[in-house]
Design a protein around this motif. Sequence first.
Motif, PDB file in Angstrom:
ATOM      1  N   ASN A 194       0.814  -1.220   0.000  1.00 47.85           N
ATOM      2  CA  ASN A 194       0.000   0.000   0.000  1.00 47.85           C
ATOM      3  C   ASN A 194       0.843   1.264   0.000  1.00 47.85           C
ATOM      4  N   ARG A 233       2.158   6.219   1.910  1.00 51.89           N
ATOM      5  CA  ARG A 233       1.558   4.967   2.363  1.00 51.89           C
ATOM      6  C   ARG A 233       0.076   5.168   2.694  1.00 51.89           C
ATOM      7  N   ILE A 234      -0.787   4.340   2.083  1.00 51.11           N
ATOM      8  CA  ILE A 234      -2.211   4.357   2.396  1.00 51.11           C
ATOM      9  C   ILE A 234      -2.385   3.666   3.743  1.00 51.11           C
ATOM     10  N   LEU A 235      -2.911   4.413   4.721  1.00 49.91           N
ATOM     11  CA  LEU A 235      -3.156   3.855   6.048  1.00 49.91           C
ATOM     12  C   LEU A 235      -4.531   3.209   6.125  1.00 49.91           C
ATOM     13  N   GLU A 236      -5.485   3.869   5.491  1.00 52.32           N
ATOM     14  CA  GLU A 236      -6.872   3.400   5.396  1.00 52.32           C
ATOM     15  C   GLU A 236      -7.499   4.229   4.294  1.00 52.32           C
ATOM     16  N   PRO A 237      -8.673   3.851   3.809  1.00 57.10           N
ATOM     17  CA  PRO A 237      -9.284   4.663   2.750  1.00 57.10           C
ATOM     18  C   PRO A 237      -9.411   6.128   3.182  1.00 57.10           C
ATOM     19  N   LYS A 264      -6.962   8.157   3.976  1.00 59.40           N
ATOM     20  CA  LYS A 264      -5.911   8.615   4.883  1.00 59.40           C
ATOM     21  C   LYS A 264      -4.556   8.110   4.383  1.00 59.40           C
ATOM     22  N   THR A 309      -5.409  13.710   4.942  1.00 57.53           N
ATOM     23  CA  THR A 309      -6.733  13.166   4.663  1.00 57.53           C
ATOM     24  C   THR A 309      -7.207  13.683   3.326  1.00 57.53           C
TER      25      THR A 309
END
Length: 170
Positions: free
Chosen positions: A117, A136-140, A142, A165
């Motif tokens: 990611n 780096r994608i932490l969560e959709p 973010k 964000t």
Amino acid sequence: MKTKLLLITLLILVCCIEIHPQANSVHFLKRLAGTWQGDGKAFGSDARMRLEIEEVLGNKFVRLSVRNEMRAANSQSYTRSFEGHAYYRLQTDDTYLATWFDSRGVTFPIKGKVEGNALIAFWGTPEQEQGKSVYRILEPGKLEVIDAVLQKDGSWKEFGKFAVTRLEPK
């Protein structure tokens, strides 16, 4: 004879087909298209980052634009800023080549590689400076952005870290 004819036909087909890695999949930077904003640290100061990622120049490149505003010690206002643009072009499904331009008047080549990611972008030259930026994608919605510079001893010194964000998906 049939085998020769089949091989010649296959060779002609292979030579006539133009392969574009961009057409094979939706690549990593296209998934990040939009405007991102958040807080973090840059050069030891509190800072905020605005990141814009968009397809440009007939969708042949993805432009990554960044603006950092940094606070001076004991100040409530952002007094210093830094801006840069990179133009990325997909080479294979997980590698990129790019060129960086920034408000210092510096230009760098970039070699990027997608790992899970994250896009890890190695920038610079041994004659100037070398570093890496990790997106780096932490969560959709973010994203973590970490910047580091290569030290003479081969270690990495982090100089920026942000959590941003997505404000506006494209």
